[in-house]
Design a protein around this motif. Structure first.
Motif, PDB file in Angstrom:
ATOM      1  N   LEU A  80       0.839  -1.200   0.000  1.00  0.00           N
ATOM      2  CA  LEU A  80       0.000   0.000   0.000  1.00  0.00           C
ATOM      3  C   LEU A  80       0.874   1.250   0.000  1.00  0.00           C
ATOM      4  O   LEU A  80       0.519   2.270  -0.605  1.00  0.00           O
ATOM      5  CB  LEU A  80      -0.922  -0.006   1.220  1.00  0.00           C
ATOM      6  CG  LEU A  80      -1.969   1.111   1.276  1.00  0.00           C
ATOM      7  CD1 LEU A  80      -2.943   1.005   0.109  1.00  0.00           C
ATOM      8  CD2 LEU A  80      -2.729   1.056   2.607  1.00  0.00           C
ATOM      9  N   ASP A  81       2.023   1.157   0.652  1.00  0.00           N
ATOM     10  CA  ASP A  81       2.986   2.262   0.623  1.00  0.00           C
ATOM     11  C   ASP A  81       3.464   2.504  -0.806  1.00  0.00           C
ATOM     12  O   ASP A  81       3.710   3.649  -1.203  1.00  0.00           O
ATOM     13  CB  ASP A  81       4.175   1.937   1.538  1.00  0.00           C
ATOM     14  CG  ASP A  81       5.214   3.039   1.533  1.00  0.00           C
ATOM     15  OD1 ASP A  81       4.895   4.151   1.999  1.00  0.00           O
ATOM     16  OD2 ASP A  81       6.335   2.809   1.044  1.00  0.00           O
ATOM     17  N   GLY A  82       3.594   1.436  -1.588  1.00  0.00           N
ATOM     18  CA  GLY A  82       3.965   1.587  -2.989  1.00  0.00           C
ATOM     19  C   GLY A  82       2.914   2.354  -3.769  1.00  0.00           C
ATOM     20  O   GLY A  82       3.231   3.166  -4.644  1.00  0.00           O
ATOM     21  N   VAL A  83       1.636   2.100  -3.458  1.00  0.00           N
ATOM     22  CA  VAL A  83       0.549   2.843  -4.092  1.00  0.00           C
ATOM     23  C   VAL A  83       0.667   4.327  -3.764  1.00  0.00           C
ATOM     24  O   VAL A  83       0.531   5.191  -4.647  1.00  0.00           O
ATOM     25  CB  VAL A  83      -0.826   2.308  -3.625  1.00  0.00           C
ATOM     26  CG1 VAL A  83      -1.959   3.184  -4.144  1.00  0.00           C
ATOM     27  CG2 VAL A  83      -1.015   0.865  -4.075  1.00  0.00           C
ATOM     28  N   ALA A  84       0.929   4.627  -2.485  1.00  0.00           N
ATOM     29  CA  ALA A  84       1.051   6.021  -2.057  1.00  0.00           C
ATOM     30  C   ALA A  84       2.238   6.701  -2.740  1.00  0.00           C
ATOM     31  O   ALA A  84       2.133   7.850  -3.201  1.00  0.00           O
ATOM     32  CB  ALA A  84       1.204   6.083  -0.538  1.00  0.00           C
ATOM     33  N   ASP A  85       3.358   6.016  -2.818  1.00  0.00           N
ATOM     34  CA  ASP A  85       4.536   6.602  -3.465  1.00  0.00           C
ATOM     35  C   ASP A  85       4.281   6.858  -4.949  1.00  0.00           C
ATOM     36  O   ASP A  85       4.686   7.893  -5.497  1.00  0.00           O
ATOM     37  CB  ASP A  85       5.744   5.676  -3.296  1.00  0.00           C
ATOM     38  CG  ASP A  85       6.276   5.678  -1.870  1.00  0.00           C
ATOM     39  OD1 ASP A  85       5.957   6.628  -1.125  1.00  0.00           O
ATOM     40  OD2 ASP A  85       6.985   4.731  -1.495  1.00  0.00           O
ATOM     41  N   MET A  86       3.625   5.914  -5.607  1.00  0.00           N
ATOM     42  CA  MET A  86       3.287   6.131  -7.011  1.00  0.00           C
ATOM     43  C   MET A  86       2.339   7.315  -7.171  1.00  0.00           C
ATOM     44  O   MET A  86       2.447   8.099  -8.125  1.00  0.00           O
ATOM     45  CB  MET A  86       2.653   4.875  -7.613  1.00  0.00           C
ATOM     46  CG  MET A  86       3.654   3.820  -8.040  1.00  0.00           C
ATOM     47  SD  MET A  86       2.969   2.660  -9.248  1.00  0.00           S
ATOM     48  CE  MET A  86       2.910   3.665 -10.723  1.00  0.00           C
ATOM     49  N   GLY A  87       1.413   7.465  -6.229  1.00  0.00           N
ATOM     50  CA  GLY A  87       0.504   8.604  -6.277  1.00  0.00           C
ATOM     51  C   GLY A  87       1.246   9.917  -6.181  1.00  0.00           C
ATOM     52  O   GLY A  87       0.956  10.876  -6.914  1.00  0.00           O
ATOM     53  N   ASP A  88       2.237   9.997  -5.283  1.00  0.00           N
ATOM     54  CA  ASP A  88       3.047  11.213  -5.173  1.00  0.00           C
ATOM     55  C   ASP A  88       3.806  11.480  -6.465  1.00  0.00           C
ATOM     56  O   ASP A  88       3.867  12.620  -6.941  1.00  0.00           O
ATOM     57  CB  ASP A  88       4.038  11.078  -4.011  1.00  0.00           C
ATOM     58  CG  ASP A  88       3.387  11.334  -2.662  1.00  0.00           C
ATOM     59  OD1 ASP A  88       2.348  12.024  -2.624  1.00  0.00           O
ATOM     60  OD2 ASP A  88       3.915  10.838  -1.648  1.00  0.00           O
ATOM     61  N   GLY A  89       4.407  10.438  -7.026  1.00  0.00           N
ATOM     62  CA  GLY A  89       5.178  10.619  -8.249  1.00  0.00           C
ATOM     63  C   GLY A  89       4.333  10.996  -9.433  1.00  0.00           C
ATOM     64  O   GLY A  89       4.709  11.869 -10.242  1.00  0.00           O
ATOM     65  N   MET A  90       3.166  10.383  -9.569  1.00  0.00           N
ATOM     66  CA  MET A  90       2.301  10.654 -10.714  1.00  0.00           C
ATOM     67  C   MET A  90       1.702  12.049 -10.663  1.00  0.00           C
ATOM     68  O   MET A  90       1.437  12.657 -11.705  1.00  0.00           O
ATOM     69  CB  MET A  90       1.196   9.598 -10.779  1.00  0.00           C
ATOM     70  CG  MET A  90       1.685   8.221 -11.182  1.00  0.00           C
ATOM     71  SD  MET A  90       0.424   6.937 -10.938  1.00  0.00           S
ATOM     72  CE  MET A  90      -0.866   7.514 -12.052  1.00  0.00           C
ATOM     73  N   ALA A 107       8.673  11.573   2.426  1.00  0.00           N
ATOM     74  CA  ALA A 107       7.520  12.370   2.838  1.00  0.00           C
ATOM     75  C   ALA A 107       6.297  11.971   2.024  1.00  0.00           C
ATOM     76  O   ALA A 107       6.395  11.627   0.840  1.00  0.00           O
ATOM     77  CB  ALA A 107       7.811  13.854   2.655  1.00  0.00           C
ATOM     78  N   LEU A 108       5.132  12.027   2.663  1.00  0.00           N
ATOM     79  CA  LEU A 108       3.884  11.653   1.999  1.00  0.00           C
ATOM     80  C   LEU A 108       3.139  12.900   1.579  1.00  0.00           C
ATOM     81  O   LEU A 108       2.820  13.758   2.400  1.00  0.00           O
ATOM     82  CB  LEU A 108       3.012  10.810   2.940  1.00  0.00           C
ATOM     83  CG  LEU A 108       1.689  10.284   2.383  1.00  0.00           C
ATOM     84  CD1 LEU A 108       1.939   9.354   1.202  1.00  0.00           C
ATOM     85  CD2 LEU A 108       0.905   9.554   3.467  1.00  0.00           C
ATOM     86  N   GLY A 109       2.856  13.007   0.283  1.00  0.00           N
ATOM     87  CA  GLY A 109       2.142  14.155  -0.248  1.00  0.00           C
ATOM     88  C   GLY A 109       0.663  13.878  -0.425  1.00  0.00           C
ATOM     89  O   GLY A 109       0.185  12.768  -0.178  1.00  0.00           O
ATOM     90  N   ILE A 110      -0.064  14.883  -0.912  1.00  0.00           N
ATOM     91  CA  ILE A 110      -1.505  14.745  -1.076  1.00  0.00           C
ATOM     92  C   ILE A 110      -1.849  13.687  -2.126  1.00  0.00           C
ATOM     93  O   ILE A 110      -2.843  12.978  -1.993  1.00  0.00           O
ATOM     94  CB  ILE A 110      -2.131  16.113  -1.454  1.00  0.00           C
ATOM     95  CG1 ILE A 110      -3.660  16.016  -1.471  1.00  0.00           C
ATOM     96  CG2 ILE A 110      -1.601  16.591  -2.799  1.00  0.00           C
ATOM     97  CD1 ILE A 110      -4.263  15.652  -0.149  1.00  0.00           C
ATOM     98  N   GLY A 111      -1.012  13.559  -3.151  1.00  0.00           N
ATOM     99  CA  GLY A 111      -1.263  12.535  -4.164  1.00  0.00           C
ATOM    100  C   GLY A 111      -1.177  11.136  -3.569  1.00  0.00           C
ATOM    101  O   GLY A 111      -2.006  10.273  -3.859  1.00  0.00           O
ATOM    102  N   GLY A 112      -0.191  10.941  -2.715  1.00  0.00           N
ATOM    103  CA  GLY A 112      -0.033   9.645  -2.070  1.00  0.00           C
ATOM    104  C   GLY A 112      -1.183   9.331  -1.127  1.00  0.00           C
ATOM    105  O   GLY A 112      -1.684   8.199  -1.084  1.00  0.00           O
ATOM    106  N   VAL A 113      -1.598  10.333  -0.362  1.00  0.00           N
ATOM    107  CA  VAL A 113      -2.728  10.145   0.555  1.00  0.00           C
ATOM    108  C   VAL A 113      -3.983   9.780  -0.233  1.00  0.00           C
ATOM    109  O   VAL A 113      -4.708   8.844   0.121  1.00  0.00           O
ATOM    110  CB  VAL A 113      -2.975  11.428   1.380  1.00  0.00           C
ATOM    111  CG1 VAL A 113      -4.273  11.300   2.178  1.00  0.00           C
ATOM    112  CG2 VAL A 113      -1.807  11.684   2.319  1.00  0.00           C
TER     113      VAL A 113
END
Length: 296
Positions: A80-90, A107-113
């Motif tokens: 699930l952390d991988g999903v969040a990281d991909m969300g931040d990157g995308m 750090a976790l950004g809004i995209g990752g959240v």
């Protein structure tokens, strides 16, 4: 480096089960990456047992929560952390370097959240949909062949149990079997994306991608195909196909945004593959047991 070492390392790498993982075991696992779906099947059995009990004991909303807790309690949140990281990157704007930096940033950004929350909602919704559709379990007998579940269903209703209890056991069995299938297909999604992906960074992700050989993929997909058909027949095969195609879609998205793949993308394939499997089973059962309103 033996098959047993690879199998043992699979539990340590893909779950929180304390098996005493070592670097030698990790190297053995990466050389035999077909162990991913095999270990996923075993982990699915553990979650499936909890699922079976939860369906019989708890009301529907709590049943779904219990299944999610069992899943993440055993698998943990690494994927699930991988999903969040991909969300931040995308969702990062700018150059390729900025996107990759956001992908790897601690750090976790809004995209990752947003991506992580959406994934949890989809997991909850897919399980809820399956419970609701399977609640009208009587219509399942109209489906030609559902693998092992067909025999369980027949045995339950031929046993002379009260109808209410028989329906509850049949529902619990269907949920448990689907959960086992979901974990197996989720790990096959990881193997699929690793096989066809190209690494752009060092680390365990690149080791996994290097281990994604055609041989490992063929062994893995053969095992998963057998499991899918054995558990849920043609419905299981359909769920496997859809989850595998979804893994390739995630790879395409990763290539477009990051010009390659890393461990986060592999983890995301697991999370999405699990959900797609459950949702596929729910939707196909829905079509057979009631259909969409405009078809009636």
């Amino acid at each position: 480096m033996t098959i047993w070492e690879a199998f043992k390392a699979g539990f340590g790498f893909l779950s929180v089960i304390p098996v005493g993982i070592t670097m030698e075991g990790i190297e053995a696992l990466m050389k035999r990456l077909y162990m991913y779906p095999i270990v996923g099947f075993c982990l699915g059995l553990l979650i499936g047992l909890i699922t079976f009990a939860a369906v019989l004991i708890l009301p529907t909303p709590l049943t779904v929560i219990a299944i999610m807790l069992a899943t993440y309690g055993i698998i943990w949140f690494n994927h699930l952390d991988g999903v969040a990281d991909m969300g931040d990157g995308m969702t990062a704007h700018g150059s390729l370097e900025k996107k990759r930096k956001a992908l790897k940033d601690m750090a976790l950004g809004i995209g990752g959240v947003a991506f992580a929350v959406l994934m949890l909602l989809l997991f909850y919704s897919s399980l809820s949909a399956l419970v609701n559709v399977a609640g009208g379990i009587g219509g399942v007998h109209m489906i030609p062949f559902m693998g092992l579940y067909s025999y369980v269903y027949g045995a339950v209703f031929a046993s002379g149990l009260p109808e209410t209890l028989g329906s509850a056991i049949a529902l619990a069995a269907l949920m448990a079997v689907t959960v086992v299938l979901a974990e197996t297909c989720g790990k096959q999604s990881m193997l699929t994306i690793a096989t066809f992906g190209k690494s752009f960074s060092d680390g365990l992700g690149s080791m996994t991608i290097a281990g994604g050989t055609r041989k490992n993929f063929v062994i893995g997909i053969m095992f998963t195909t057998i499991v899918s058909f054995a558990l849920l027949g043609l419905i299981g095969l359909a769920a496997l196909i859809l989850s595998t195609l979804t893994a390739l879609l995630i790879l395409r998205i990763s290539n477009r945004h990051f010009e390659g793949l890393n461990g986060d993308g592999i983890g995301a394939a697991n999370e999405v593959g699990r959900i797609v499997t459950i949702a596929s089973v729910a939707f196909i059962l829905f079509l057979f047991t009631g259909g969409v309103p405009w078809t009636l």
